[in-house]
Design a protein around this motif. Structure first.
Motif, short mmCIF file in Angstrom:
data_model
loop_
_atom_site.label_atom_id
_atom_site.label_comp_id
_atom_site.label_asym_id
_atom_site.label_seq_id
_atom_site.Cartn_x
_atom_site.Cartn_y
_atom_site.Cartn_z
N THR A 264 45.79 -24.05 -44.13
CA THR A 264 44.41 -23.97 -43.66
C THR A 264 43.86 -25.35 -43.30
O THR A 264 43.11 -25.50 -42.33
CB THR A 264 43.52 -23.31 -44.73
N GLY A 268 44.00 -23.76 -39.98
CA GLY A 268 43.04 -22.67 -40.20
C GLY A 268 41.62 -23.06 -39.88
O GLY A 268 40.74 -22.98 -40.75
N HIS A 269 41.36 -23.47 -38.67
CA HIS A 269 40.01 -23.93 -38.29
C HIS A 269 39.01 -22.78 -38.28
O HIS A 269 37.80 -23.01 -38.33
CB HIS A 269 40.06 -24.62 -36.93
N SER A 270 39.48 -21.55 -38.16
CA SER A 270 38.57 -20.40 -38.13
C SER A 270 38.20 -19.92 -39.54
O SER A 270 37.29 -19.09 -39.69
CB SER A 270 39.20 -19.24 -37.36
N VAL A 271 38.89 -20.43 -40.57
CA VAL A 271 38.58 -20.04 -41.95
C VAL A 271 37.31 -20.76 -42.39
O VAL A 271 37.21 -21.98 -42.25
CB VAL A 271 39.74 -20.40 -42.89
N PRO A 272 36.29 -20.04 -42.89
CA PRO A 272 35.06 -20.69 -43.36
C PRO A 272 35.38 -21.77 -44.40
O PRO A 272 36.20 -21.56 -45.30
CB PRO A 272 34.26 -19.54 -43.99
N HIS A 276 37.69 -21.78 -47.96
CA HIS A 276 38.86 -22.62 -48.13
C HIS A 276 38.75 -23.49 -49.38
O HIS A 276 39.69 -23.60 -50.17
CB HIS A 276 39.04 -23.51 -46.89
#
Length: 315
Positions: A264, A268-272, A276
């Motif tokens: 991430t 994982g740039h789309s993970v809030p 994270h």
């Protein structure tokens, strides 16, 4: 061309930890389960160490490795939680530059050590189940000590480049770390130097440690499962199977969130961000709490020794 709005400095005197970005107003509430987990982890792991030291009948390879795991769990928890709780409770966000690098080193060092201990424990179970007559010969106290030393050296040496590289960089972006502790990649992202070597090394190291250790653990437990199905008696097979199953659940709880956090950080740039950071905290805090329960309370000799000790104190 230099940017007049950019501050360029080498080795900042301190970093500022944000805790869990986006959930700052809930820091006090988040601290309650975090503190509870930490207290349970401290009590549980100290209990394991005390009982194994006290009971000479537990002076065997399995329990020596369990003590190594307990000591490592205590080190990981104590490296993180005091500073995190001071941030949540008193808003003490600043952390000295060298203290930050020291925290970063010990977090990753002891998590690497724990991975090595899992391999050693899997090997111990493999020998105990698949070749019980030679168990005491193969895993003598001398061999266990050598394995323990090798595990510690591996973790210490492999993680050493993290702070050695970080201390040489210049930091021109910011000294604010959007995390509750000094996570390696979070620090790397603040540097304005070329950090490709550190990025590639940390990614390769993560896959090397997790990949290699999971491979050895998997091979050991495949052999164990094969041996279980030829054991006489259904009850014996079920007991051994459930013990191995609980161990595999602990391994999964340690490796899967760790791999998620590593990936991430990079992809994982789309993970809030708050999700994270929460997972990154929990994957370091939950295993130290679960290990004494899975390996301690569910292990009959330790459970029996603990109950005997409590009964003696009551009388």
């Amino acid at each position: 061309m230099s940017d007049s709005n950019t501050t360029h400095f080498i080795n900042p005197s301190f970093f500022i930890l944000l805790g869990i970005p986006g959930l700052e107003v809930a820091h006090v509430w988040i601290s309650i389960p975090f503190c509870t987990i930490y207290i349970i982890a401290i009590l549980g792991n100290f209990t394991i160490l005390f009982i194994v030291k006290r009971e000479t009948s537990l002076h065997e390879p399995m329990y020596y490795f369990l003590c190594m795991l307990a000591a490592s769990d205590l080190a990981v928890s104590t490296t993180i939680m005091p500073k995190t709780l001071s941030l949540f409770w008193f808003n003490f966000r600043e952390i000295d530059f060298h203290s930050c690098l020291t925290q970063m080193y010990f977090i990753h060092c002891f998590t690497t050590v724990e991975s090595g201990i899992f391999v050693a424990m899997a090997f111990d179970r493999y020998v105990a189940i698949c070749d019980p007559l030679r168990h005491s010969t193969i895993l003598s106290n001398h061999v266990v000590a050598k394995i323990g030393l090798a595990i510690i050296l591996r973790g210490s040496v492999l993680i050493l480049p993290y702070p050695l590289l970080a201390i040489q960089w210049s930091y021109c972006r910011s000294n604010i770390i959007p995390h509750s502790y000094c996570e390696h990649i979070a620090v790397v992202k603040l540097a304005c130097a070329d950090t490709q070597v550190s990025n590639y090394y940390s990614l390769a190291l993560a896959f090397y440690v997790i990949g290699l250790d999971v491979f050895f653990i998997t091979v050991s437990y495949i052999q164990i499962l094969r041996a279980i199905f030829v054991l006489p008696g259904k009850d014996t097979r079920l007991k051994t199977f459930w013990t191995c199953g609980s161990h595999l659940c602990v391994f999964s709880a340690s490796y899967i969130p760790a791999l998620f956090s590593i990936l991430t950080h990079r992809f994982g740039h789309s993970v809030p961000l708050h999700l994270h950071i929460l997972i990154a905290n929990l994957y370091l805090l939950m295993p130290p709490m679960l290990h004494p329960i899975i390996y301690g309370v569910r292990t009959k000799p330790i459970r029996g020794s603990l109950l005997l000790l409590l009964n003696q104190k009551r009388t």
